[in-house]
Scaffold this motif. Structure first.
Motif, PDB file in Angstrom:
ATOM      1  N   VAL A  27      34.200  39.266  38.001  1.00 35.51           N
ATOM      2  CA  VAL A  27      35.145  40.258  37.497  1.00 35.51           C
ATOM      3  C   VAL A  27      34.831  41.643  38.057  1.00 35.51           C
ATOM      4  N   VAL A  28      33.547  42.021  38.055  1.00 36.64           N
ATOM      5  CA  VAL A  28      33.170  43.344  38.576  1.00 36.64           C
ATOM      6  C   VAL A  28      33.500  43.465  40.055  1.00 36.64           C
ATOM      7  N   VAL A  29      33.145  42.439  40.843  1.00 38.28           N
ATOM      8  CA  VAL A  29      33.419  42.483  42.287  1.00 38.28           C
ATOM      9  C   VAL A  29      34.915  42.578  42.559  1.00 38.28           C
ATOM     10  N   LEU A  30      35.716  41.777  41.849  1.00 42.19           N
ATOM     11  CA  LEU A  30      37.158  41.793  42.091  1.00 42.19           C
ATOM     12  C   LEU A  30      37.779  43.116  41.634  1.00 42.19           C
ATOM     13  N   LEU A  31      37.304  43.672  40.519  1.00 41.69           N
ATOM     14  CA  LEU A  31      37.828  44.971  40.078  1.00 41.69           C
ATOM     15  C   LEU A  31      37.525  46.063  41.091  1.00 41.69           C
ATOM     16  N   ARG A 174      52.751  50.666  43.865  1.00 42.72           N
ATOM     17  CA  ARG A 174      52.850  49.865  42.640  1.00 42.72           C
ATOM     18  C   ARG A 174      53.151  48.404  42.972  1.00 42.72           C
ATOM     19  N   ALA A 175      54.072  48.183  43.919  1.00 42.57           N
ATOM     20  CA  ALA A 175      54.382  46.807  44.317  1.00 42.57           C
ATOM     21  C   ALA A 175      53.162  46.128  44.927  1.00 42.57           C
ATOM     22  N   PHE A 176      52.407  46.880  45.735  1.00 45.00           N
ATOM     23  CA  PHE A 176      51.193  46.319  46.317  1.00 45.00           C
ATOM     24  C   PHE A 176      50.182  45.967  45.225  1.00 45.00           C
ATOM     25  N   ASP A 177      50.064  46.841  44.197  1.00 42.96           N
ATOM     26  CA  ASP A 177      49.132  46.574  43.096  1.00 42.96           C
ATOM     27  C   ASP A 177      49.526  45.310  42.335  1.00 42.96           C
ATOM     28  N   TYR A 178      50.845  45.103  42.132  1.00 43.67           N
ATOM     29  CA  TYR A 178      51.305  43.891  41.455  1.00 43.67           C
ATOM     30  C   TYR A 178      50.918  42.646  42.241  1.00 43.67           C
ATOM     31  N   TYR A 179      51.235  42.665  43.542  1.00 42.13           N
ATOM     32  CA  TYR A 179      50.883  41.514  44.374  1.00 42.13           C
ATOM     33  C   TYR A 179      49.364  41.315  44.418  1.00 42.13           C
ATOM     34  N   LEU A 180      48.639  42.430  44.528  1.00 39.95           N
ATOM     35  CA  LEU A 180      47.184  42.347  44.577  1.00 39.95           C
ATOM     36  C   LEU A 180      46.625  41.803  43.269  1.00 39.95           C
ATOM     37  N   GLY A 181      47.180  42.291  42.128  1.00 40.11           N
ATOM     38  CA  GLY A 181      46.716  41.795  40.833  1.00 40.11           C
ATOM     39  C   GLY A 181      46.974  40.307  40.661  1.00 40.11           C
ATOM     40  N   GLY A 182      48.184  39.843  41.071  1.00 38.06           N
ATOM     41  CA  GLY A 182      48.483  38.420  40.977  1.00 38.06           C
ATOM     42  C   GLY A 182      47.569  37.581  41.857  1.00 38.06           C
ATOM     43  N   THR A 183      47.336  38.086  43.076  1.00 34.03           N
ATOM     44  CA  THR A 183      46.459  37.358  43.991  1.00 34.03           C
ATOM     45  C   THR A 183      45.034  37.291  43.455  1.00 34.03           C
ATOM     46  N   PHE A 184      44.558  38.425  42.945  1.00 37.77           N
ATOM     47  CA  PHE A 184      43.186  38.453  42.425  1.00 37.77           C
ATOM     48  C   PHE A 184      43.062  37.637  41.140  1.00 37.77           C
ATOM     49  N   ALA A 185      44.136  37.604  40.320  1.00 37.06           N
ATOM     50  CA  ALA A 185      44.090  36.775  39.124  1.00 37.06           C
ATOM     51  C   ALA A 185      43.952  35.300  39.492  1.00 37.06           C
ATOM     52  N   ALA A 186      44.760  34.865  40.483  1.00 30.93           N
ATOM     53  CA  ALA A 186      44.639  33.480  40.939  1.00 30.93           C
ATOM     54  C   ALA A 186      43.266  33.225  41.549  1.00 30.93           C
ATOM     55  N   LEU A 187      42.757  34.232  42.317  1.00 35.90           N
ATOM     56  CA  LEU A 187      41.437  34.084  42.919  1.00 35.90           C
ATOM     57  C   LEU A 187      40.351  34.021  41.845  1.00 35.90           C
ATOM     58  N   THR A 188      40.511  34.837  40.790  1.00 39.17           N
ATOM     59  CA  THR A 188      39.531  34.825  39.701  1.00 39.17           C
ATOM     60  C   THR A 188      39.497  33.464  39.007  1.00 39.17           C
ATOM     61  N   ILE A 189      40.680  32.919  38.711  1.00 44.31           N
ATOM     62  CA  ILE A 189      40.742  31.604  38.075  1.00 44.31           C
ATOM     63  C   ILE A 189      40.092  30.554  38.965  1.00 44.31           C
ATOM     64  N   GLY A 190      40.423  30.622  40.286  1.00 46.85           N
ATOM     65  CA  GLY A 190      39.813  29.657  41.210  1.00 46.85           C
ATOM     66  C   GLY A 190      38.305  29.776  41.259  1.00 46.85           C
ATOM     67  N   LEU A 191      37.804  31.030  41.302  1.00 48.82           N
ATOM     68  CA  LEU A 191      36.355  31.230  41.352  1.00 48.82           C
ATOM     69  C   LEU A 191      35.684  30.785  40.058  1.00 48.82           C
ATOM     70  N   LEU A 192      36.334  31.059  38.909  1.00 51.05           N
ATOM     71  CA  LEU A 192      35.748  30.647  37.638  1.00 51.05           C
ATOM     72  C   LEU A 192      35.728  29.126  37.509  1.00 51.05           C
ATOM     73  N   LEU A 193      36.800  28.476  37.949  1.00 49.36           N
ATOM     74  CA  LEU A 193      36.803  27.015  37.928  1.00 49.36           C
ATOM     75  C   LEU A 193      35.713  26.457  38.831  1.00 49.36           C
TER      76      LEU A 193
END
Length: 465
Positions: A27-31, A174-193
């Motif tokens: 979480v810290v690294v991705l933030l 803002r649009a870039f942040d949305y796409y980035l947040g979605g990508t990082f959320a999926a990446l976070t879930i993948g990394l946690l799994l």
């Protein structure tokens, strides 16, 4: 329910600590990465916007520096319709800054408004001679503005400024942040799994060893069996070696206890036999009395030493039902002449975590004592108490008789070594003391109370398998 409990991790386990630390690190690294990327993209958007402003700025400067008379300059060559649309968010302004020759030309879009000056806001010139920054525009707009001073010598001094609606920059960011947040959320879930998979399966060999050791303690296995990873295999080998060494030490202790028993009991028997040959002698009577006490003491302490040595053996489990049934038959034969009825209620599947002969000795002493004092009836029950926060699952054995019972003071004295409440009853007075000591060695306890059927109740708590 906490996250680690939902994921199947035990509280404060190594797996849960690894998972939580890995999660926090991810979480810290991705933030941090997200903040850096968002900042970089915003800077890139600003630079692209500034290049567009500089293009218009250079076009205006070219108009200003044209050889035409100032009044003849039309500034019509920017090629951007938004400069003609009122309050569109895109504006240009040219001010003549010579003392006494104030003159302003502005785009039609600016209507009757004026642009603020960046020089008044303390923004310095860049290396290219241009000021750039954010300003408040007409109608509450936020503008990105580029401004440059132009000195034409005798033809005058000018301030040329171009401003564009900064919402384009903000919307893109803002649009870039949305796409980035979605990508990082999926990446976070993948990394946690992936982390969960690595933690659960990476620590699986340790879980296997833990379960195997539990099986050894409960008597279901004798050694750690199976293949283990190279990193874990030495732990399994050393554990098996420790179990073997423990068994060897216990066997030697048993041998020494047996040797000591023979070495001490034989001289005592000789003393007792010699004293018995002089029945009328008061000295011989005293010798018999003291030798009998010595024999009881030696028997008691040798028994404790033998039991303590046996208790160190790992993995012994005894079925309770066969032991209690065998004791019932034996005691009914011993006390046949008194017509004692022994009733048994044993819960199915109850097991004692210890050796059979120890259980026989403890329960046998209690049942024998109950038969000596009972008028006609002895009742034996067994059950298992579920584990609580302070102790594991415990085997609960009660022996009731319908005899005269004991007072509170007599119950306190009954478990003392060699103390006999009634001298008319046979025995050495060591039975309850042995039960108390042996139960304590197993981590259990013996308590005496009043039985529901009228006599004494002996309650024995022992570890259950």
């Amino acid at each position: 329910m906490r996250v680690r409990e939902i994921l199947g991790f035990r509280s404060n386990s190594l797996a849960s600590r690894l998972f939580l630390s890995a999660t926090a690190w991810v979480v810290v690294v991705l933030l941090v990465t997200g903040v850096v990327l968002s900042s970089v993209y915003r800077s890139a958007s600003e630079r692209a916007f500034d290049r567009r402003l500089n293009l218009y700025l250079r076009t205006l400067i070219a108009e200003v520096t044209a050889p035409d008379e100032p009044d003849d300059r039309q500034f019509q060559s920017l090629g951007e319709p938004l400069f003609d649309l009122p309050l569109s968010g895109w504006y240009w302004e040219v001010d003549r800054t010579d003392p006494g020759k104030a003159e302003t030309r502005a785009s039609r879009s600016l209507w009757d408004k004026k642009l603020p000056k960046l020089v008044d806001q303390g923004i310095a010139l860049s290396s290219s001679g241009v000021r750039a920054g954010y300003v408040d525009g007409p109608e509450g707009q936020i503008l990105r503005m580029a401004e440059r001073p132009v000195d034409l010598g005798a033809d005058g001094k000018f301030r040329v400024a171009v401003a564009g609606d900064a919402s384009e920059i903000f919307d893109e960011t803002r649009a870039f942040d949305y796409y980035l947040g979605g990508t990082f959320a999926a990446l976070t879930i993948g990394l946690l799994l992936t982390t969960i998979f690595q933690v659960r399966f990476g620590l699986a060999p340790l879980k296997r060893i833990s379960d195997a050791i539990a099986d050894i303690r409960s008597g279901r296995a004798e050694r750690l069996e199976g293949e283990f990873p190279v990193e874990i295999a030495p732990l399994a080998w050393e554990t098996n070696a420790l179990i073997d060494a423990n068994r060897e030490i216990v066997e030697r202790a048993r041998t020494h206890v047996g040797n000591l028993a023979h070495a001490v009991k034989t001289p005592l028997s000789v003393i007792i036999n010699e004293a018995s040959a002089h029945e009328g002698d008061s000295f011989a009577a005293k010798m018999l009395e003291q030798a009998g006490m010595m024999r009881n003491q030696v028997a008691h302490h040798l028994e404790r030493a033998r039991l303590a040595a046996r208790l160190t053996v790992i993995g012994t489990v005894t079925d309770v039902a066969p032991v209690v049934e065998a004791l019932r038959r034996t005691m009914e034969k011993i006390h046949r002449d008194r017509d004692i009825t022994i009733e048994v209620d044993v819960s199915p599947g109850t097991k004692f975590r210890g050796e059979r002969q120890d259980l026989e000795e403890m329960v046998g002493n209690l049942v024998d004592n109950a038969c000596k004092w009972a008028h006609s009836r002895v009742f034996i029950t067994t059950s298992v108490r579920p584990p609580s926060g302070v102790e594991p699952a415990m085997l609960h054995i009660t022996v009731d008789d319908n005899g005269q019972g004991l007072s509170d003071a007599e119950r306190m004295q009954a478990s003392q070594r060699g103390r006999r409440i009634d001298e008319t009853k046979p025995g050495s007075g060591l039975g309850l003391s042995i039960v108390t000591d042996l139960a304590a060695l197993y981590g259990g306890r013996l308590t005496l109370d009043t039985a529901p059927i009228g006599g004494l109740r002996a309650e024995l708590l022992l570890p259950s398998a």
